[in-house]
Design a protein around this motif. Structure first.
Motif, short mmCIF file in Angstrom:
data_model
loop_
_atom_site.label_atom_id
_atom_site.label_comp_id
_atom_site.label_asym_id
_atom_site.label_seq_id
_atom_site.Cartn_x
_atom_site.Cartn_y
_atom_site.Cartn_z
N GLN A 125 43.28 25.69 -40.10
CA GLN A 125 43.79 24.92 -38.97
C GLN A 125 42.64 24.46 -38.07
O GLN A 125 42.59 23.32 -37.65
CB GLN A 125 44.78 25.77 -38.18
N GLY A 126 41.70 25.38 -37.83
CA GLY A 126 40.54 25.03 -37.02
C GLY A 126 39.75 23.90 -37.65
O GLY A 126 39.36 22.94 -36.98
N GLU A 127 39.55 24.00 -38.97
CA GLU A 127 38.81 22.97 -39.68
C GLU A 127 39.53 21.62 -39.59
O GLU A 127 38.92 20.57 -39.40
CB GLU A 127 38.64 23.38 -41.15
N TYR A 128 40.87 21.68 -39.71
CA TYR A 128 41.68 20.47 -39.64
C TYR A 128 41.52 19.80 -38.28
O TYR A 128 41.29 18.59 -38.18
CB TYR A 128 43.13 20.85 -39.90
N TRP A 129 41.60 20.59 -37.21
CA TRP A 129 41.42 20.03 -35.87
C TRP A 129 40.02 19.47 -35.69
O TRP A 129 39.83 18.41 -35.10
CB TRP A 129 41.70 21.11 -34.81
N TRP A 130 39.03 20.19 -36.19
CA TRP A 130 37.64 19.77 -36.07
C TRP A 130 37.44 18.42 -36.76
O TRP A 130 36.83 17.50 -36.21
CB TRP A 130 36.74 20.85 -36.67
N GLN A 131 37.99 18.30 -37.99
CA GLN A 131 37.82 17.04 -38.72
C GLN A 131 38.51 15.89 -37.99
O GLN A 131 38.00 14.77 -37.92
CB GLN A 131 38.40 17.17 -40.13
N LYS A 132 39.69 16.20 -37.42
CA LYS A 132 40.42 15.17 -36.69
C LYS A 132 39.60 14.72 -35.47
O LYS A 132 39.49 13.53 -35.18
CB LYS A 132 41.77 15.74 -36.22
N TYR A 133 39.01 15.70 -34.79
CA TYR A 133 38.20 15.42 -33.61
C TYR A 133 37.00 14.56 -34.00
O TYR A 133 36.68 13.58 -33.34
CB TYR A 133 37.75 16.74 -32.98
N MET A 134 36.35 14.94 -35.13
CA MET A 134 35.17 14.20 -35.57
C MET A 134 35.53 12.77 -35.94
O MET A 134 34.79 11.84 -35.63
CB MET A 134 34.54 14.89 -36.79
N ARG A 135 36.68 12.61 -36.60
CA ARG A 135 37.12 11.25 -36.96
C ARG A 135 37.36 10.44 -35.69
O ARG A 135 37.00 9.27 -35.60
CB ARG A 135 38.38 11.30 -37.81
N GLY A 136 37.93 11.07 -34.68
CA GLY A 136 38.17 10.41 -33.40
C GLY A 136 36.86 9.96 -32.77
O GLY A 136 36.76 8.87 -32.20
N GLN A 137 35.81 10.79 -32.91
CA GLN A 137 34.49 10.45 -32.38
C GLN A 137 33.91 9.23 -33.05
O GLN A 137 33.28 8.40 -32.43
CB GLN A 137 33.54 11.64 -32.60
N HIS A 138 34.14 9.12 -34.39
CA HIS A 138 33.54 8.02 -35.14
C HIS A 138 34.30 6.72 -34.91
O HIS A 138 33.73 5.65 -34.95
CB HIS A 138 33.52 8.34 -36.64
N ALA A 139 35.62 6.85 -34.69
CA ALA A 139 36.44 5.63 -34.59
C ALA A 139 36.21 4.90 -33.28
O ALA A 139 35.68 5.45 -32.34
CB ALA A 139 37.91 6.00 -34.72
#
Lengths: 319, 293, 251
Positions: free
Chosen positions: A305-319
C-alpha cells in the motif's frame, strides 16, 4: 513483474538495520525474537517468490522447511554425518520435495492448486509425525550449529548467530531478486499473468513452474536448517499446514509480490504476537482480525500500500 | 481372531464405525461443497461453525436440560452466525479469488478459535447422549451404541432429504441450474443472490448440526474444527467441488479408508487419505464426480 | 509449408470440422472466410495444437506435427493472434513484447540474466513497437489501455516471435475504420518470409491481402481460389456474401 526499485532497496536496508540494532542492544529475549522474525521472513520471501510472482499459492511451505530441518537432523544426529554435508542433504531434500510438488501440480491452478499443496504438505507432516525413529510427535533434538571457529566465528554466541541468520536472509533476498529479474523470473511473471499465452509463445510453462517451486524449496530449506540450528530441536509442528497459512498471512500483511514486503510482514506479525501475548492469552483473535482486515482493505499489504501511494505521488509530481 | 463368527462381527463393527464417521463427514462436506458449487467460495471456517455447533449445543443442553432442544436450536444459532458472516464478509469476497477467500476464512478460524476459548475455556467439554440413545443395541451378533446408530440414521435422513430437494423440487432445480451456469440461471429469472444466501445458511446449519451430533461421541475441544477441516476438504475435493453425489461418495471413501486403515495398517492410514487426494488432484483435478460438464 | 489432410473434429457427436484438406505455400497470404460457426477458430485450435483433432494429419514445414503439443508447435515457428484479446493484462505493453521477444530469442529460461538489458530483445521490442505503432505508449499498462491499442498489441505479441507461420484470428475484430486501414497497411508490409493464415470478416481487406481464399461452411471447405474467382463464385456469394450484404455486421 519484479523491479528492485530504490524504495524497495531503502526498505530492505532499513528492515535489516532495525533487526541488527534490535538484536545488538536488546536482551537475550530480543535476539530470540529477531531470529524468529528472520526464519519467518525467509519462508515468506520463498512463498512470495512463487505465490506473488508465479501465482502459485502454496500451503506446503512449512513442509518444505520441515523436510530440510528433519533431513539435517537425521543426517547429522542419527547418522553422524558432517554438518555441512547434512545441511546439503537437507536442502536437497527440500528442493526435491518442492520440485516434485511443482511438477505434479504444474497443470492445476486456483483452489485446486491450494488444495493439492495442502495435501502434499500434510502428507509430509504425517510421515514425520509417525516416524518413531525420528522422534515422531515428540520431535527430536541434538542438532548442532556450524563450526566456523576456523574463521574465528563462534555461532554458539547468540548475537553472532543472529547476524549469521541476518546474512542468510539477505542472501535469500538477493537470490530471489536475481532470479526474478532474469529471463526465467520474467517468464514466471508471464505465466502468472496469462499461462495460455506463454504456452502459445513456445514456453514450457510446466518446466518454469517446477523450477520456481524448486528454488522456493531451496529458500524454505535454508529457513529450516536455520530453525533446526537455532533451537537444537525440531518437531512435526514445523510442517503442519496452519504454519504455511501463517506464512501466507505474513506475505499478505507485508505485501504480496513485493519481495521486501514479506520481511516487513514477518517483523510486524512476530512483534504483534509477542506484545499481545504479554497482555492476553488470546493472540489468535488479533491475528485473525488483522488478516481479515489486510485482505478486505485491498490486499496490497503494508509495504504494498505504501509503495502504491508513493508511486501515485511520484506520478503526480511528473504530471 | 478365534473363530469365524467373531471375525465377522468385528468387521460389521468396523463397517458401522466407518459409516458413522462418513455420515459426520457428509454433514460437514455437503454444505461446503454446495456452497462452493454455487458461490465459488471456499469457506475454511466451515469447520469452525461445526465447533461452534458443538459448544452451543452443550450450553443449550445444560440450559434446557434436553439434548433434543440443543440439537434443534444450536444449528439455528449457527445458521444465524452464518448469515452474519454472509453479509459482512462472504458476499463481498465472492469474486475476490481463491487466495483471498482462503486467507479471510483462515483468519476466521483464528477468530472463532479464541472466541470459543474465551467463552468456554480450554478444557474439553462432554455432552451426554440423550437417555433414549444412551444404551447399546444388540443385532447381527454385535453390541453397538444406539447413539452411533442414530448418527448414521441422521446422516442418511439428511442425505435422502438433500437428494429429494435437489432432484425433485423446484428450488432444487434452481440450485442445480445455478451450479451448472450461474449467468444462465440469472438470465432465466432466478434470484441468484437470494438463492446463494439461502444455500449458504442451510450449509452453515448443517455444519452446526454435525457439531451437536458429534459432541456426545468426540466431546467438544477447541481444536475439533481444525482437526475435522482437513478430512472434510479432502472429501469435497475428491468428490468434486460442488457435487452432492461427490460429497456422498467422498465421505464414504474417506470414512472407510480412515477406519479400516487404522485397523489394517495403522502407520499408513493417514498417509493413505493424503495419497488418495493427491492422486485424484493429479489425475482428475475436478474430482471423481465433477459438478460442471 | 502447411498441409492439412482430411482433418476432422467432433465434440460429443457434433462435427465442427469435416474432412478438411488445405495446402498453404510458403510466403502465401491465405484468407479463411466463412459465416459464424463455420469452424474457423476451431481450425486454428487444431493447427496450433490447443485442441486435438478427431482425425486427420497436419504437416508443417514438411514434418508431421499432429503429435506435438502447442508449446512444441510454437517453437517450430507457429504464432497466433486471437479473436478475443489474450494479453498479459497485468503487465505493461513493453513487458508484453519483452515476453514474446525473449521467448523467440531463447532468453526465457535464462537464470540470472535480465532480458530487459539484452540488446537483441531490446532491438526486437523497438522494431515491433514501430511496426504496430505503439512506440509512444510502450510503458502504458495493458489493462487500462484503449481497445484499439490492445488489439494492435495482440498482433504485436505474435509478430515479436518472428514466426514462419502466423495464424491471425480476425485481427480487425471490433475496431473502427481507421484502425482497419492501419492493419491493412501492416499486413501489406509484412515480409514474405512470414506465411499468413488469416480469418477475416472485412471484405475489402480480405480480398486485397489474400493470394488465395478458402471458404468454410459447417466445417467443410466449400471453395478455394483467388480473390477474383471467389468473388465470381455463385455458391460463395449466396452463403456468405449474400448474408453480408443483408447488413449483418460482425462485432
Amino acid at each position: 513483474m519484479f523491479y528492485q526499485s530504490p524504495l524497495r532497496t531503502i526498505t530492505l536496508i532499513a528492515a535489516l538495520c532495525f533487526l541488527a540494532i534490535y538484536a545488538s542492544f536488546g536482551s537475550y529475549f530480543a535476539r530470540e525474537i529477531v531470529i524468529e522474525i528472520i526464519i519467518l521472513a525467509i519462508l515468506a520471501i520463498s512463498l512470495d517468490f512463487c505465490a506473488g510472482f508465479g501465482g502459485m499459492v502454496s500451503l506446503c511451505h512449512g513442509a518444505m522447511m520441515g523436510i530440510a530441518a528433519y533431513f539435517y537432523g537425521m543426517m547429522s544426529v542419527k547418522l553422524g554425518w558432517g554438518l555441512t554435508a547434512s545441511a546439503g542433504i537437507g536442502l536437497a531434500a527440500a528442493v526435491i520435495f518442492a520440485g516434485c510438488v511443482g511438477w505434479v501440480t504444474a497443470r492445476i491452478s486456483g483452489i485446486f492448486f491450494i488444495m493439492a499443496t495442502l495435501a502434499f504438505g500434510q502428507m509430509a507432516y504425517t510421515i514425520f509425525f509417525r516416524w518413531r525413529w525420528l522422534g515422531g510427535d515428540d520431535g527430536m533434538g541434538g542438532m548442532r550449529r556450524f563450526d566456523l571457529s576456523a574463521w574465528g566465528v563462534n555461532l554458539n554466541d547468540g548475537l553472532i548467530f543472529t547476524f549469521w541468520a541476518l546474512g542468510i536472509l539477505l542472501l535469500v533476498y538477493i537470490l530471489s531478486a536475481l532470479l526474478l529479474r532474469s529471463g526465467f523470473g520474467r517468464s514466471l511473471s508471464g505465466i502468472h499473468a496469462n499461462e495460455g499465452r506463454m504456452q502459445a509463445l513456445g514456453i514450457n510453462t510446466a518446466t518454469i513452474r517446477t523450477q520456481a517451486m524448486a528454488f522456493s524449496g531451496l529458500m524454505a530449506g535454508l529457513a529450516g536448517i536455520l530453525a533446526a540450528q537455532h533451537t537444537f530441536y525440531i518437531s512435526p509442528e514445523l510442517l503442519v499446514w496452519t504454519l504455511s497459512g501463517e506464512v501466507l498471512l505474513v506475505v499478505i500483511l507485508g505485501g504480496i509480490g513485493t519481495l521486501v514486503g514479506p520481511i516487513i510482514g514477518a517483523i510486524l506479525l512476530v512483534l504483534m504476537k509477542h506484545s499481545i501475548s504479554a497482555y492476553t492469552d488470546y493472540w489468535h483473535i488479533f491475528v485473525g482480525l488483522v488478516l481479515i482486515f489486510a485482505v478486505l482493505s485491498g490486499g496490497r499489504g503494508i509495504f504494498g500500500q505504501g509503495e502504491y501511494w508513493w508511486q501515485k505521488y511520484m506520478r503526480g509530481q511528473h504530471a | 481372531m478365534q473363530n469365524v463368527a467373531m471375525d465377522v462381527s468385528f468387521w460389521i463393527l468396523q463397517c458401522l464405525n466407518a459409516l458413522q464417521y462418513a455420515m459426520l463427514l457428509f454433514l460437514l462436506s455437503v454444505g461446503l461443497t454446495v456452497i462452493f458449487g454455487l458461490l465459488n467460495f471456499v469457506n475454511l471456517a466451515h469447520a469452525s461453525l461445526y465447533m461452534l455447533g458443538a459448544y452451543l449445543g452443550i450450553s443449550l443442553a445444560a440450559l434446557t436440560g434436553s439434548f433434543w432442544w440443543a440439537l434443534l436450536i444450536a444449528p439455528l444459532l449457527v445458521m444465524g452466525i452464518g448469515a452474519g458472516l454472509y453479509f459482512t464478509l462472504i458476499a463481498r469476497l465472492r469474486t475476490a479469488g481463491p487466495m483471498n477467500q482462503v486467507l479471510v476464512t483462515f483468519g476466521l478460524i483464528f477468530v472463532f478459535l479464541d472466541l470459543v476459548r474465551i467463552g468456554w475455556g480450554d478444557i474439553a467439554l462432554g455432552l451426554a447422549a440423550p437417555p433414549a440413545l444412551s444404551g447399546t443395541l444388540h443385532f447381527l451378533g454385535i453390541n453397538y451404541p444406539s447413539y452411533r446408530l442414530f448418527i448414521i440414521g441422521l446422516g442418511g435422513t439428511v442425505m435422502a432429504g438433500m437428494w429429494f430437494i435437489l432432484a425433485r423440487t423446484q428450488i432444487g432445480a434452481m440450485i442445480r441450474a445455478s451450479v451448472e451456469n450461474t449467468d444462465m440461471a440469472a438470465a432465466l429469472g432466478i434470484d441468484v443472490s437470494r438463492l446463494f444466501f439461502l444455500v449458504f445458511c442451510c450449509g452453515c446449519a448443517l455444519a452446526g448440526l454435525a457439531g451437536v451430533a458429534a459432541a456426545p461421541i468426540l466431546s467438544a475441544t477447541t481444536t475439533m474444527g481444525i482437526t475435522i477441516l482437513i478430512p472434510t476438504m479432502i472429501v469435497v475435493v475428491i468428490g468434486g467441488l460442488g457435487s452432492l453425489e461427490g460429497a456422498i461418495l467422498g465421505s464414504l471413501i474417506i470414512g472407510f479408508i480412515d477406519v479400516f486403515g487404522a485397523v489394517l495398517m495403522p502407520s499408513f492410514s493417514a498417509l493413505l487419505t493424503y495419497a488418495l487426494l493427491a492422486a485424484v488432484l493429479v489425475w482428475r483435478p475436478h474430482g471423481l464426480i465433477a459438478a460442471r460438464g | 509449408m502447411l498441409e492439412v489432410k482430411n482433418l476432422s473434429k467432433d465434440f460429443g457427436g457434433l462435427q465442427i470440422i469435416r474432412d478438411l484438406s488445405l495446402k498453404v505455400e510458403a510466403g502465401e497470404r491465405r484468407v479463411i472466410l466463412g459465416p459464424n460457426g463455420a469452424g474457423k477458430t476451431t481450425l486454428f485450435h487444431l493447427l496450433a495444437g490447443t485442441l486435438a483433432p478427431s482425425q486427420g494429419e497436419i504437416r508443417f514445414d514438411g514434418a508431421a506435427i499432429g503429435a506435438l503439443n502447442a508449446v512444441r508447435r510454437a517453437r517450430l515457428g507457429m504464432a497466433r493472434s486471437y479473436q478475443k484479446n489474450n494479453l498479459f493484462e497485468s503487465l505493461t505493453i513493453r513487458e508484453n513484447l519483452m515476453l514474446a521477444a525473449s521467448a523467440a530469442l531463447g532468453k526465457s529460461g535464462k537464470l540470472f540474466r535480465d532480458p530487459r538489458h539484452d540488446a537483441a530483445v531490446k532491438a526486437r521490442i523497438d522494431e515491433i513497437a514501430e511496426q504496430i505503432a505503439l512506440t509512444e505508449t510502450l510503458d502504458a499498462q495493458v489493462s487500462t489501455a484503449p481497445y484499439g491499442i490492445r488489439r494492435q498489441l495482440e498482433v504485436g505479441i505474435a509478430l515479436a516471435t518472428k514466426p514462419k507461420l502466423l495464424l491471425m484470428d480476425e485481427p480487425t475484430s471490433g475496431v473502427g475504420p481507421s484502425m482497419i486501414d492501419h492493419f491493412h497497411r501492416l499486413l501489406n508490409q509484412l515480409p514474405r518470409s512470414i506465411t499468413l493464415l488469416i480469418i477475416e470478416h472485412d471484405m475489402d481487406l480480405a480480398f486485397d491481402v489474400a493470394d488465395r481464399i478458402s471458404v468454410l461452411n459447417f466445417g467443410e471447405k466449400l471453395f478455394e481460389g483467388t480473390p477474383t474467382e471467389t468473388k465470381g463464385n455463385a455458391m460463395v456469394r449466396s452463403i456468405y456474401l449474400g448474408e453480408r450484404e443483408g447488413g449483418e455486421h460482425n462485432a
